[in-house]
Design a protein around this motif. Structure first.
Motif, PDB file in Angstrom:
ATOM      1  N   THR A 201      10.325   9.635  21.828  1.00 30.80           N
ATOM      2  CA  THR A 201       9.042   9.488  21.137  1.00 30.80           C
ATOM      3  C   THR A 201       8.788  10.559  20.079  1.00 30.80           C
ATOM      4  O   THR A 201       8.247  10.264  19.013  1.00 30.80           O
ATOM      5  N   GLY A 202       9.179  11.806  20.375  1.00 27.04           N
ATOM      6  CA  GLY A 202       8.835  12.908  19.478  1.00 27.04           C
ATOM      7  C   GLY A 202       9.376  12.773  18.068  1.00 27.04           C
ATOM      8  O   GLY A 202       8.615  12.822  17.084  1.00 27.04           O
ATOM      9  N   PRO A 203      10.692  12.591  17.896  1.00 23.48           N
ATOM     10  CA  PRO A 203      11.254  12.539  16.529  1.00 23.48           C
ATOM     11  C   PRO A 203      10.809  11.321  15.722  1.00 23.48           C
ATOM     12  O   PRO A 203      11.045  11.275  14.511  1.00 23.48           O
ATOM     13  N   LEU A 204      10.184  10.332  16.361  1.00 18.36           N
ATOM     14  CA  LEU A 204       9.805   9.118  15.641  1.00 18.36           C
ATOM     15  C   LEU A 204       8.581   9.329  14.753  1.00 18.36           C
ATOM     16  O   LEU A 204       8.294   8.502  13.894  1.00 18.36           O
ATOM     17  N   SER A 205       7.863  10.434  14.947  1.00 21.15           N
ATOM     18  CA  SER A 205       6.630  10.657  14.184  1.00 21.15           C
ATOM     19  C   SER A 205       6.898  10.745  12.680  1.00 21.15           C
ATOM     20  O   SER A 205       6.169  10.157  11.873  1.00 21.15           O
ATOM     21  N   VAL A 206       7.926  11.481  12.294  1.00 25.75           N
ATOM     22  CA  VAL A 206       8.207  11.664  10.864  1.00 25.75           C
ATOM     23  C   VAL A 206       8.566  10.338  10.189  1.00 25.75           C
ATOM     24  O   VAL A 206       8.019  10.017   9.116  1.00 25.75           O
ATOM     25  N   PRO A 207       9.476   9.524  10.748  1.00 26.21           N
ATOM     26  CA  PRO A 207       9.761   8.230  10.101  1.00 26.21           C
ATOM     27  C   PRO A 207       8.525   7.343   9.966  1.00 26.21           C
ATOM     28  O   PRO A 207       8.329   6.708   8.923  1.00 26.21           O
ATOM     29  N   LEU A 208       7.692   7.311  11.003  1.00 24.15           N
ATOM     30  CA  LEU A 208       6.512   6.450  10.929  1.00 24.15           C
ATOM     31  C   LEU A 208       5.501   6.973   9.914  1.00 24.15           C
ATOM     32  O   LEU A 208       4.806   6.186   9.266  1.00 24.15           O
ATOM     33  N   ASN A 209       5.399   8.282   9.764  1.00 26.80           N
ATOM     34  CA  ASN A 209       4.532   8.835   8.720  1.00 26.80           C
ATOM     35  C   ASN A 209       4.986   8.385   7.340  1.00 26.80           C
ATOM     36  O   ASN A 209       4.172   8.049   6.472  1.00 26.80           O
ATOM     37  N   ARG A 210       6.287   8.388   7.133  1.00 32.46           N
ATOM     38  CA  ARG A 210       6.814   7.950   5.842  1.00 32.46           C
ATOM     39  C   ARG A 210       6.541   6.462   5.623  1.00 32.46           C
ATOM     40  O   ARG A 210       6.145   6.045   4.524  1.00 32.46           O
ATOM     41  N   LEU A 211       6.768   5.669   6.667  1.00 35.10           N
ATOM     42  CA  LEU A 211       6.540   4.228   6.537  1.00 35.10           C
ATOM     43  C   LEU A 211       5.060   3.908   6.349  1.00 35.10           C
ATOM     44  O   LEU A 211       4.706   2.894   5.753  1.00 35.10           O
ATOM     45  N   ALA A 212       4.183   4.784   6.874  1.00 35.73           N
ATOM     46  CA  ALA A 212       2.749   4.571   6.722  1.00 35.73           C
ATOM     47  C   ALA A 212       2.241   4.997   5.350  1.00 35.73           C
ATOM     48  O   ALA A 212       1.065   4.821   5.037  1.00 35.73           O
ATOM     49  N   GLY A 213       3.142   5.584   4.526  1.00 37.71           N
ATOM     50  CA  GLY A 213       2.752   5.950   3.172  1.00 37.71           C
ATOM     51  C   GLY A 213       2.101   7.297   3.064  1.00 37.71           C
ATOM     52  O   GLY A 213       1.350   7.553   2.118  1.00 37.71           O
ATOM     53  N   ALA A 214       2.369   8.201   4.038  1.00 36.72           N
ATOM     54  CA  ALA A 214       1.801   9.540   3.975  1.00 36.72           C
ATOM     55  C   ALA A 214       2.506  10.322   2.872  1.00 36.72           C
ATOM     56  O   ALA A 214       3.694  10.615   2.974  1.00 36.72           O
ATOM     57  N   GLY A 215       1.775  10.675   1.806  1.00 29.04           N
ATOM     58  CA  GLY A 215       2.380  11.315   0.642  1.00 29.04           C
ATOM     59  C   GLY A 215       2.943  12.684   0.918  1.00 29.04           C
ATOM     60  O   GLY A 215       3.861  13.131   0.251  1.00 29.04           O
ATOM     61  N   VAL A 216       2.361  13.395   1.929  1.00 28.33           N
ATOM     62  CA  VAL A 216       2.817  14.755   2.184  1.00 28.33           C
ATOM     63  C   VAL A 216       4.190  14.770   2.818  1.00 28.33           C
ATOM     64  O   VAL A 216       4.846  15.813   2.874  1.00 28.33           O
ATOM     65  N   VAL A 217       4.640  13.642   3.338  1.00 25.86           N
ATOM     66  CA  VAL A 217       5.923  13.605   4.028  1.00 25.86           C
ATOM     67  C   VAL A 217       7.069  13.365   3.072  1.00 25.86           C
ATOM     68  O   VAL A 217       8.171  13.848   3.258  1.00 25.86           O
ATOM     69  N   GLY A 218       6.830  12.625   2.027  1.00 27.06           N
ATOM     70  CA  GLY A 218       7.913  12.339   1.098  1.00 27.06           C
ATOM     71  C   GLY A 218       7.531  11.203   0.169  1.00 27.06           C
ATOM     72  O   GLY A 218       6.427  10.672   0.211  1.00 27.06           O
ATOM     73  N   PRO A 219       8.427  10.805  -0.718  1.00 29.22           N
ATOM     74  CA  PRO A 219       8.137   9.723  -1.653  1.00 29.22           C
ATOM     75  C   PRO A 219       8.049   8.380  -0.948  1.00 29.22           C
ATOM     76  O   PRO A 219       8.352   8.254   0.233  1.00 29.22           O
ATOM     77  N   ALA A 220       7.628   7.376  -1.714  1.00 30.20           N
ATOM     78  CA  ALA A 220       7.517   6.034  -1.161  1.00 30.20           C
ATOM     79  C   ALA A 220       8.876   5.551  -0.664  1.00 30.20           C
ATOM     80  O   ALA A 220       9.916   5.880  -1.230  1.00 30.20           O
ATOM     81  N   VAL A 221       8.843   4.765   0.401  1.00 31.22           N
ATOM     82  CA  VAL A 221      10.076   4.278   1.011  1.00 31.22           C
ATOM     83  C   VAL A 221      10.463   2.963   0.351  1.00 31.22           C
ATOM     84  O   VAL A 221       9.670   2.014   0.356  1.00 31.22           O
ATOM     85  N   PRO A 222      11.654   2.864  -0.223  1.00 32.28           N
ATOM     86  CA  PRO A 222      12.074   1.598  -0.835  1.00 32.28           C
ATOM     87  C   PRO A 222      12.303   0.529   0.225  1.00 32.28           C
ATOM     88  O   PRO A 222      12.481   0.830   1.411  1.00 32.28           O
ATOM     89  N   PHE A 223      12.287  -0.725  -0.210  1.00 35.50           N
ATOM     90  CA  PHE A 223      12.510  -1.903   0.631  1.00 35.50           C
ATOM     91  C   PHE A 223      11.372  -2.118   1.639  1.00 35.50           C
ATOM     92  O   PHE A 223      11.492  -2.966   2.526  1.00 35.50           O
ATOM     93  N   VAL A 224      10.285  -1.360   1.531  1.00 34.10           N
ATOM     94  CA  VAL A 224       9.134  -1.529   2.416  1.00 34.10           C
ATOM     95  C   VAL A 224       7.940  -1.936   1.569  1.00 34.10           C
ATOM     96  O   VAL A 224       7.549  -1.232   0.638  1.00 34.10           O
ATOM     97  N   ASP A 225       7.355  -3.080   1.897  1.00 39.64           N
ATOM     98  CA  ASP A 225       6.207  -3.607   1.156  1.00 39.64           C
ATOM     99  C   ASP A 225       5.002  -2.678   1.339  1.00 39.64           C
ATOM    100  O   ASP A 225       4.671  -2.290   2.456  1.00 39.64           O
ATOM    101  N   ASP A 226       4.328  -2.334   0.235  1.00 40.09           N
ATOM    102  CA  ASP A 226       3.159  -1.458   0.314  1.00 40.09           C
ATOM    103  C   ASP A 226       2.039  -2.066   1.148  1.00 40.09           C
ATOM    104  O   ASP A 226       1.213  -1.334   1.712  1.00 40.09           O
ATOM    105  N   LYS A 227       1.991  -3.392   1.220  1.00 42.85           N
ATOM    106  CA  LYS A 227       0.943  -4.038   2.015  1.00 42.85           C
ATOM    107  C   LYS A 227       1.082  -3.749   3.509  1.00 42.85           C
ATOM    108  O   LYS A 227       0.149  -3.953   4.276  1.00 42.85           O
ATOM    109  N   ALA A 228       2.266  -3.254   3.910  1.00 39.86           N
ATOM    110  CA  ALA A 228       2.496  -3.007   5.330  1.00 39.86           C
ATOM    111  C   ALA A 228       2.061  -1.605   5.762  1.00 39.86           C
ATOM    112  O   ALA A 228       2.105  -1.295   6.952  1.00 39.86           O
TER     113      ALA A 228
END
Length: 332
Positions: A201-228
């Motif tokens: 569970t612990g290491p999954l936080s960073v990937p989900l932050n990126r997928l949720a569009g958190a700008g402080v974590v990194g740039p937008a994730v390609p191949f992921v629809d912004d509506k999600a």
């Protein structure tokens, strides 16, 4: 082994070619379509076919074949690679076991690779096929649904662990079983299971932050629809609850172990006081009998008629006095 291969067009499953290459070409030709291929513990030869057809990155392919990866999210030129660790909990044996789920996401394809048990893929595919609106998001919908199902099951496992921990607490503080020599090993084993759960569970936080569009974590994730993004934020909120529960369980089980060890120490002290009390009571008649057992000629009351019963009475009186003294002080 290829478990399933299907083309989804406009949110619905359609009949398509069985060959992976033809299926990918058909999905690209349709527009608003993608192909989803599910693999279970594929061999290197089987996966080579998928790699050649979908142009997967060699580093991601190596991770997918060897498994034993931490939850993560990697971005490559032509695909997105995500690793999740579904978990299962056996209450009878207090065992947390984790599998691995690798997801390759591209412009119009999803490749899922499953290692071990506990994967939610079958139920996820069935649920998505009943929700065309979600399926229209394309490969992003598959990634979201898998992450959502995995994290929701984390919540169930956390609840089961909490229930078992409460039972363990009751056992530790029970007057009958709290001092069992097997209790400490059970607590330590339970703590190791929590650590196994935390590794999922612990290491999954960073990937989900990126997928949720958190700008402080990194740039937008390609191949992921912004509506999600709102959907991934919801999954991330659930994961935060899980991680808080894991932290709480870890602290509680440490406290339970400390309480158990303290109880054992107190009980050992009680036992030592009891042993010392009985030893002191045994020492008084032993001392008297030892003195009168010495073979000296000039000793008082040796020829006195009432000497023997008097000595016995003195022993009994002293034993009674010592017993009452120790009893009053709580040593016996």
């Amino acid at each position: 082994m290829i478990v399933d291969c299907a083309i989804y067009r406009d949110g619905h499953r359609t009949e398509g070619p069985e060959d992976m290459s033809d299926a990918l070409a058909a999905a690209r030709a349709y527009g608003n379509a993608f192909v989803w291929i599910g693999l279970h513990e594929p061999t290197e030869r089987e996966f080579d076919l998928v790699t050649d057809e979908f142009g997967l990155h060699e580093l991601a392919v190596e991770d997918a074949l060897k498994a034993h990866q931490r939850p993560k999210l990697e971005v490559y030129d032509d695909s997105l690679f995500a690793v999740l660790k579904p978990v299962t909990y056996e209450p009878d044996s207090d065992t947390v076991s984790s599998g691995e789920l690798m997801i390759f996401l591209g412009d119009c394809f999803v490749v899922t690779v499953r290692h071990g048990e506990g994967s939610p893929l079958k139920s996820v595919r069935a649920r998505l096929e009943k929700d065309p609106d979600m399926m229209r998001l394309g490969p992003t919908a598959v990634l979201y649904a898998i992450a959502d199902a995995t994290v929701d099951h984390y919540l169930e496992v956390a609840t089961e662990l909490q229930t078992d921990l409460e039972e363990l607490e009751a056992e530790v503080f029970s007057p009958d079983d709290g001092g069992s020599r097997h209790t400490a090993s059970r607590i330590y084993t339970f703590k190791r299971q929590i650590q196994e759960f935390r590794r999922a569970t612990g290491p999954l936080s960073v990937p989900l932050n990126r997928l949720a569009g958190a700008g402080v974590v990194g740039p937008a994730v390609p191949f992921v629809d912004d509506k999600a993004h709102p959907f991934f934020r919801d999954v991330n909120d659930h994961l935060t609850r899980v991680n808080e529960s894991v932290e709480s369980l870890d602290r509680l089980v440490s406290d339970v172990l400390s309480a158990h060890l303290a109880q054992m120490s107190v009980r050992q002290n009680d036992d030592m006081r009891k042993i010392s009390s009985w030893a002191a009571m045994a020492a008084v008649p032993t001392m008297i009998a030892g003195i009168y057992g010495m073979n000296f000629e000039h000793m008082p009351e040796l020829r006195w008629t009432w000497g023997y019963p008097a000595v016995v009475v003195i022993m009994v009186v002293l034993e009674v006095l010592l017993f009452r003294l120790f009893k009053r002080r709580g040593w016996l």
